[in-house]
Design an enzyme around this catalytic site. Structure first.
Site, short mmCIF file in Angstrom:
data_model
loop_
_atom_site.label_atom_id
_atom_site.label_comp_id
_atom_site.label_asym_id
_atom_site.label_seq_id
_atom_site.Cartn_x
_atom_site.Cartn_y
_atom_site.Cartn_z
N GLU A 189 5.69 3.30 -24.26
CA GLU A 189 4.43 3.33 -25.02
C GLU A 189 3.92 4.73 -25.30
O GLU A 189 3.10 4.94 -26.17
CB GLU A 189 3.36 2.52 -24.27
CG GLU A 189 3.66 1.02 -24.26
CD GLU A 189 2.55 0.22 -23.60
OE1 GLU A 189 1.40 0.27 -24.09
OE2 GLU A 189 2.83 -0.45 -22.59
N THR A 210 8.05 4.93 10.79
CA THR A 210 8.33 4.20 9.54
C THR A 210 7.46 4.68 8.37
O THR A 210 7.84 4.48 7.22
CB THR A 210 8.10 2.68 9.73
OG1 THR A 210 6.73 2.47 10.10
CG2 THR A 210 9.02 2.09 10.76
N ASP A 211 6.30 5.30 8.66
CA ASP A 211 5.34 5.58 7.58
C ASP A 211 5.87 6.51 6.49
O ASP A 211 5.59 6.31 5.31
CB ASP A 211 4.04 6.16 8.16
CG ASP A 211 3.22 5.10 8.90
OD1 ASP A 211 3.51 3.90 8.72
OD2 ASP A 211 2.30 5.48 9.65
N LYS A 267 9.11 1.59 2.27
CA LYS A 267 8.35 0.70 3.18
C LYS A 267 7.45 -0.17 2.30
O LYS A 267 6.64 0.34 1.53
CB LYS A 267 7.52 1.54 4.16
CG LYS A 267 6.84 0.70 5.24
CD LYS A 267 6.14 1.55 6.29
CE LYS A 267 5.53 0.67 7.38
NZ LYS A 267 4.83 1.45 8.42
N THR A 272 6.97 4.86 16.02
CA THR A 272 6.72 3.65 16.80
C THR A 272 7.91 3.30 17.68
O THR A 272 7.74 2.70 18.75
CB THR A 272 6.38 2.49 15.83
OG1 THR A 272 5.19 2.84 15.16
CG2 THR A 272 6.18 1.18 16.55
N TYR A 288 -1.43 0.50 19.93
CA TYR A 288 -0.42 1.35 20.58
C TYR A 288 -0.56 2.77 20.08
O TYR A 288 -1.27 3.05 19.12
CB TYR A 288 0.99 0.82 20.30
CG TYR A 288 1.47 1.15 18.91
CD1 TYR A 288 1.01 0.45 17.80
CD2 TYR A 288 2.37 2.19 18.70
CE1 TYR A 288 1.44 0.77 16.52
CE2 TYR A 288 2.81 2.52 17.43
CZ TYR A 288 2.33 1.81 16.35
OH TYR A 288 2.75 2.14 15.09
N1 ASP Z 1 2.63 5.43 12.33
C1 ASP Z 1 3.96 5.15 12.83
C2 ASP Z 1 4.86 6.28 12.36
O1 ASP Z 1 5.18 6.36 11.21
C3 ASP Z 1 4.42 3.85 12.33
C4 ASP Z 1 5.83 3.48 12.71
O2 ASP Z 1 6.64 4.25 13.16
O3 ASP Z 1 6.15 2.29 12.52
O4 ASP Z 1 5.24 7.06 13.17
#
Ligand code: ASP
Length: 333
Positions: free
Chosen positions: A290, A91-92, A164, A12, A25
């Site tokens: 457990e 971010t993923d 995340k 992103t 996007y």
């Molecule tokens: N789908 C995107 C990615 O991981 C999300 C992001 O970058 O925030 O490339």
């Protein structure tokens, strides 16, 4: 001025939205040089060179790209002319790429990953400040020998710890077990903690990666299964059919397993697959109070979530370690 190399992978932070106030996007639309050309402020903090490793949303990240990224990172960091590395990423899957790199990069020089929650042309995008902060942290002498760091939302985290935790929020990232290790405000970085877990220079995987595993093209098949109330356990059998050498279970709470899942994992273990138990809670260690995991012959993931435990298990299997040795590695890394 410090010489900093950027390795860009997309995400992103390189994404383009259809309009500044439109949430729709596409990831990875801009190349790193396009992003840098808009950003003169960076020239005042470091002498920057940049390369595109790939340009993808990190949902498309895979082991082949991890291997390519790690090898290129090691090559650059071995060069006396490079002082530090910054990696841009989606971010993923940042959390598992970050852990992979912290185990396979053989250098004490700073390595900083950054990302963004809002696309590059969105109103109030976080990408530019995250990149500025990441480069500033990479240029900071206190960032050396910290393992791979992640800079996002004015915070500095250890790649081993960060996850995340939210789908869209700017503060989506957190390190639930240890907290952030520092703060960075308009490029000024302050550190508070460092990792006691083995990483980068002291990681045996990074040494192997630069030597006998340097021609590795693939990593061993390790699948993740998720436990839940009334689970069928079928995911375990299909992982075995796929040829999985290891299975990570995102188990219930402190490592508990629903009846069919327990049965299926015992079967997997009897067939020689290495079973590692992590928790779907995403925080805390598995003490497994457990179930008798020693008797079951399952390995506990310590505080690693399933996706990070998968990375360590793949590297352990690729290294040819036996089960007892792998068990020890989960207490060290
Ligand atoms: N789908 C995107 C990615 O991981 C999300 C992001 O970058 O925030 O490339």
């Amino acid at each position: 001025m410090k010489k900093i190399a950027i390795l860009a992978t997309g995400g992103t932070i390189a994404g383009a939205s259809t309009g500044p106030i439109n949430s729709v996007y596409e990831s990875a639309k801009f190349g790193i040089n396009e992003i840098l050309s808009e950003f003169n402020e960076l020239k005042s903090i470091a002498d920057i060179s940049a390369e595109q490793i790939c340009n993808i949303g990190s949902q498309d990240m895979n082991e082949k790209i991890w291997l390519k990224l790690s090898h290129r990172a090691n090559e650059l960091l071995a060069n006396d002319k490079i002082d530090a590395l910054v990696i841009t990423h989606g971010t993923d899957t940042l959390e598992e790429s970050g852990y992979f790199l912290t185990l396979t990069i053989k250098s004490q020089k700073p390595v900083v990953i950054t990302a963004a929650m809002r696309s590059a042309n969105s109103l109030s995008s976080d990408g530019a400040m995250n990149l500025y902060n990441a480069i500033s942290v990479a240029a900071c002498k206190n960032s050396a020998n910290m393992g791979v760091l992640v800079v996002i939302n004015d915070e500095i985290h250890l790649a081993r710890e960060i996850i995340k935790t939210n789908t869209t929020a700017l503060n989506a990232f957190a390190s639930p077990n240890c907290g952030k290790c520092g703060i960075v405000h308009y490029g000024k970085a302050v550190f508070y903690t460092k990792s006691l877990r083995r990483h980068t220079m002291r990681s045996e995987f990074s040494a192997k990666f630069c030597e006998d595993l340097s021609s590795l093209q693939n990593l061993p098949c390790v699948e993740i299964v998720y436990d839940y109330a009334g689970a069928s356990g079928e995911a375990v059998y299909s992982a075995l059919n796929l040829g999985a050498k290891g299975i990570i279970c995102a188990a219930l709470g402190n490592g508990n397993l629903s009846p069919n899942m327990l049965h299926a994992l015992k079967f997997a273990n009897s067939k020689g697959a290495i079973v590692v138990i992590s928790s779907r809670t995403n925080s805390g260690i598995i003490s497994g109070d457990e179930l008798d995991f020693n008797k079951l012959n399952f390995i506990l993931s310590d505080s690693l979530n399933a996706q990070k435990a998968r990375v360590l298990l793949m590297l352990c299997i690729a290294s040819g370690f036996d089960k007892e040795t792998i068990k020890e590695k989960f207490n060290i890394y």
